[in-house]
Design a protein around this motif. Structure first.
Motif, mmCIF file in Angstrom:
data_model
loop_
_atom_site.group_PDB
_atom_site.id
_atom_site.type_symbol
_atom_site.label_atom_id
_atom_site.label_comp_id
_atom_site.label_asym_id
_atom_site.label_seq_id
_atom_site.Cartn_x
_atom_site.Cartn_y
_atom_site.Cartn_z
ATOM 1 N N ALA A 416 81.103 53.177 17.372
ATOM 2 C CA ALA A 416 80.336 54.305 19.001
ATOM 3 C C ALA A 416 80.096 55.987 18.752
ATOM 4 C CB ALA A 416 80.879 54.228 20.003
ATOM 5 N N LEU A 417 80.474 56.522 17.674
ATOM 6 C CA LEU A 417 79.812 57.188 17.733
ATOM 7 C C LEU A 417 79.092 57.296 16.377
ATOM 8 C CD1 LEU A 417 83.056 59.596 16.348
ATOM 9 C CD2 LEU A 417 81.550 59.750 18.262
ATOM 10 N N VAL A 418 78.769 56.640 15.255
ATOM 11 C CA VAL A 418 78.367 56.295 14.360
ATOM 12 C C VAL A 418 76.991 56.055 14.994
ATOM 13 C CG1 VAL A 418 77.281 54.458 12.259
ATOM 14 C CG2 VAL A 418 79.585 56.112 12.382
ATOM 15 N N TYR A 419 76.868 54.634 15.905
ATOM 16 C CA TYR A 419 75.363 54.187 16.607
ATOM 17 C C TYR A 419 75.484 54.809 17.917
ATOM 18 C CZ TYR A 419 76.272 50.308 12.967
ATOM 19 O OH TYR A 419 76.506 49.771 11.616
ATOM 20 N N GLY A 424 69.511 50.131 20.452
ATOM 21 C CA GLY A 424 70.210 48.573 20.115
ATOM 22 C C GLY A 424 71.349 48.364 19.498
ATOM 23 N N ARG A 425 71.422 49.430 19.194
ATOM 24 C CA ARG A 425 72.965 49.740 18.476
ATOM 25 C C ARG A 425 72.713 48.733 17.113
ATOM 26 N NH1 ARG A 425 77.907 51.509 19.911
ATOM 27 N NH2 ARG A 425 79.026 50.075 18.700
ATOM 28 N N SER A 426 71.745 48.916 16.436
ATOM 29 C CA SER A 426 71.020 48.719 15.114
ATOM 30 C C SER A 426 70.972 47.258 14.819
ATOM 31 C CB SER A 426 72.184 48.681 13.756
ATOM 32 O OG SER A 426 72.876 48.153 13.881
ATOM 33 N N SER A 439 69.774 58.776 12.048
ATOM 34 C CA SER A 439 71.083 59.309 13.042
ATOM 35 C C SER A 439 72.002 58.977 12.413
ATOM 36 C CB SER A 439 70.289 58.055 14.338
ATOM 37 O OG SER A 439 68.850 58.877 15.060
ATOM 38 N N PHE A 440 72.204 57.143 11.609
ATOM 39 C CA PHE A 440 73.761 56.672 11.600
ATOM 40 C C PHE A 440 74.124 58.184 10.265
ATOM 41 C CE2 PHE A 440 76.084 54.664 8.424
ATOM 42 C CZ PHE A 440 76.463 53.706 8.762
ATOM 43 N N VAL A 441 73.129 58.639 9.495
ATOM 44 C CA VAL A 441 73.804 59.800 8.433
ATOM 45 C C VAL A 441 74.820 61.135 8.988
ATOM 46 C CG1 VAL A 441 73.735 61.672 7.029
ATOM 47 C CG2 VAL A 441 72.767 58.436 6.528
ATOM 48 N N HIS A 445 78.763 61.724 10.340
ATOM 49 C CA HIS A 445 79.142 62.822 10.290
ATOM 50 C C HIS A 445 80.320 62.723 11.128
ATOM 51 C CE1 HIS A 445 76.080 64.636 7.018
ATOM 52 N NE2 HIS A 445 76.410 64.018 6.586
ATOM 53 N N ALA A 446 80.155 63.061 12.342
ATOM 54 C CA ALA A 446 80.895 62.996 13.604
ATOM 55 C C ALA A 446 81.728 62.318 13.242
ATOM 56 C CB ALA A 446 79.692 62.439 14.963
ATOM 57 N N ALA A 447 81.856 60.756 12.914
ATOM 58 C CA ALA A 447 83.535 60.376 13.002
ATOM 59 C C ALA A 447 84.681 61.010 11.539
ATOM 60 C CB ALA A 447 82.349 58.459 12.826
ATOM 61 N N MET A 448 83.443 61.084 10.423
ATOM 62 C CA MET A 448 84.198 61.555 10.125
ATOM 63 C C MET A 448 84.945 63.184 10.288
ATOM 64 S SD MET A 448 84.516 60.326 7.171
ATOM 65 C CE MET A 448 84.419 58.456 8.111
#
Length: 480
Positions: A416-419, A424-426, A439-441, A445-448
């Motif tokens: 959820a954080l990555v996308y 359209g969630r990629s 946006s993915f990166v 970062h938020a996920a890490m």
């Protein structure tokens, strides 16, 4: 209770049990590399791809507790072999599936197998070794099988996908499973049942499946439906109510599916907290870093697998080292140090951007994987040492179930954080456009950060529980 001697028979038993664990873990890591290709060939959305991972983990987490109890009641060897057979059947169905819907059905069936064999594999190892030091070393080797699966999974998955297509990621499990069944039938002794009680806690099994399933659905679909939508809020409420009823019911039963008193043992609780946060951080990372190298950097499946292989290799090495350490100095410090090292490796991955080559961050993956591996053997050793033999299957099932819930949460929450900022969630598995790459990166970062915080909180809570245990260890009576 019949058990093999700590000799050739015991080591062959360990080999079979570790191989079963290997198959169950590699089914997650190998699939992570195949997801983008599957998305293109099956015209699947990113949510569909997420469900390919989560459907497996969801069913596994929901049924592990039931699987552990069935092994104790019906015989660990027989249930272990049935689990392998079901896993092979689900793998065959998934590999031959013509649509994404059939893939998901196959993955559900595939996951039933590990729900039966995983608790049995750890329990078989426990029964095979009487000496505490040898048992700790054996548990380390058992954990190493998971590390090997993580190490070779992405690489082997890349080779298979690029050379033979994504279907063989699943189909290859069929001959391997049949071989394992033949070896288990020949070399694994038929261990005595751990209980002769006839009553099976059906209500507990149903409540577990509904509670965990509703929680998983809410987390996975929250991003799509909205976290405040009636459906998602209703699923969270259903999970809370169901799991609360489960605890209340289990406390009153003379022969429960799960003895909730186990969580009153501080060290057992610490092992489960560690398992939750480690698998939360690991699984989400392996899935979304594989996606990063393919969808952001445009690498093929093989090279994406090679770039994350350092994590699994370091995991395998650390698992072996950890087994030795537990046998020599105990489980507490390897577990706590492993959690902190894992968090440090996670934070080191924050320096990647859209063009960072794997050659510059491989050692961060290695630190991350070493921390995971260092903590694995202590988790198993602590959980199994906290209870007597009659609760071994239950303790194994609880620990593995908590780990699977960690995987489930990792894929869902970190996904959820990555996308979060990608329209359209990629959709599918193609390379993202430059704006979505950024946006993915950013989401990665938020996920890490989230993973690192979870790991450090887990370390603090575990340390506090060890301290509580130290104060009361002379007065606490082990659950019998």
């Amino acid at each position: 209770m019949a058990r093999p001697a700590t000799s050739t028979g015991a080591w062959l038993t360990l080999l079979v049990a570790a191989a079963g664990q290997f198959l169950s873990v590699v089914s997650t890591t190998v699939v992570s590399v195949a997801l983008p290709t599957m998305g293109e060939h099956l015209d699947a959305s990113a949510t569909d791809l997420q469900w390919i991972v989560d459907s497996y983990v969801l069913v596994l987490a929901s049924l592990l507790m039931t699987g552990g109890v069935l092994g104790d009641r019906l015989g660990r060897k027989g249930v272990f072999m049935v689990g392998i057979a079901i896993f092979a059947t689900g793998s065959l169905m998934t590999g031959l599936a013509p649509t994404i819907e059939m893939v998901l059905i196959g993955r559900v069936i595939q996951a039933i197998g590990p729900a039966l064999l995983v608790p049995g594999s750890l329990n078989i190892v426990r029964a095979a070794f009487d000496d505490p030091a040898r048992r700790a070393f054996a548990l380390g080797l058992w954990s190493t099988s998971s590390g090997l699966a993580m190490a070779v999974g992405p690489i082997v998955g890349g080779v298979i996908v690029d050379g033979w297509g994504w279907r063989w990621v699943f189909l290859i499990n069929v001959p391997l499973s049949l071989l394992l069944i033949a070896i288990a039938a020949r070399y694994v002794p038929r261990l005595a049942k751990l209980t002769n009680k006839a009553r099976f806690d059906l209500s507990g099994a149903v409540l577990t499946i509904v509670g965990v399933g509703a929680l998983a659905f809410a987390i996975i679909e929250g991003q799509n439906h909205g976290w405040g939508s009636p459906l998602i809020l209703g699923m969270f409420a259903l999970s809370l109510v169901t799991l609360t009823i489960f605890v209340l019911v289990e406390r009153r039963l003379a022969d429960p599916l799960i003895d909730v008193r186990l969580y009153l043992l501080p060290r057992f609780a610490a092992a489960n907290i560690a398992g939750l946060v480690v698998f939360f951080a690991f699984t989400g990372s392996i899935v979304y870093f594989s996606a990063y190298f393919q969808q952001v950097q445009g690498l093929d499946a093989l090279h994406a697998g090679i770039n994350v292989a350092a994590l699994g290799i370091a995991f395998a090495v650390a698992s072996t080292v950890s087994g030795h350490l537990v046998g020599r100095i105990g489980a507490k410090w390897p577990l706590l140090i492993g959690l902190v090292v894992c968090a440090a490796g996670t934070l080191g991955l924050l320096r990647l951007d859209t063009t960072t080559p794997g050659s510059l961050i491989w050692w961060n993956f290695a630190i991350f994987g070493f921390g995971i591996g260092l903590s694995m053997s202590p988790m198993a050793a602590i959980a199994m040492a906290a209870v007597d033999a009659s609760h071994a299957g239950m303790a194994s099932a609880i620990l593995n179930s908590v780990r699977q819930v960690g995987q489930l949460l990792g894929v869902a929450v970190l996904g959820a954080l990555v996308y979060a900022n990608i329209p359209g969630r990629s959709g599918g598995g193609a390379r993202l456009n430059p704006r979505d790459q950024e946006s993915f990166v950013s989401g990665l970062h938020a996920a890490m950060w989230t993973s690192a915080v979870a790991l450090l909180i887990g370390a603090v809570l575990s340390a506090l529980l060890f301290r509580v245990e130290a104060k009361r260890e002379r007065t606490v009576t082990p659950v019998a």
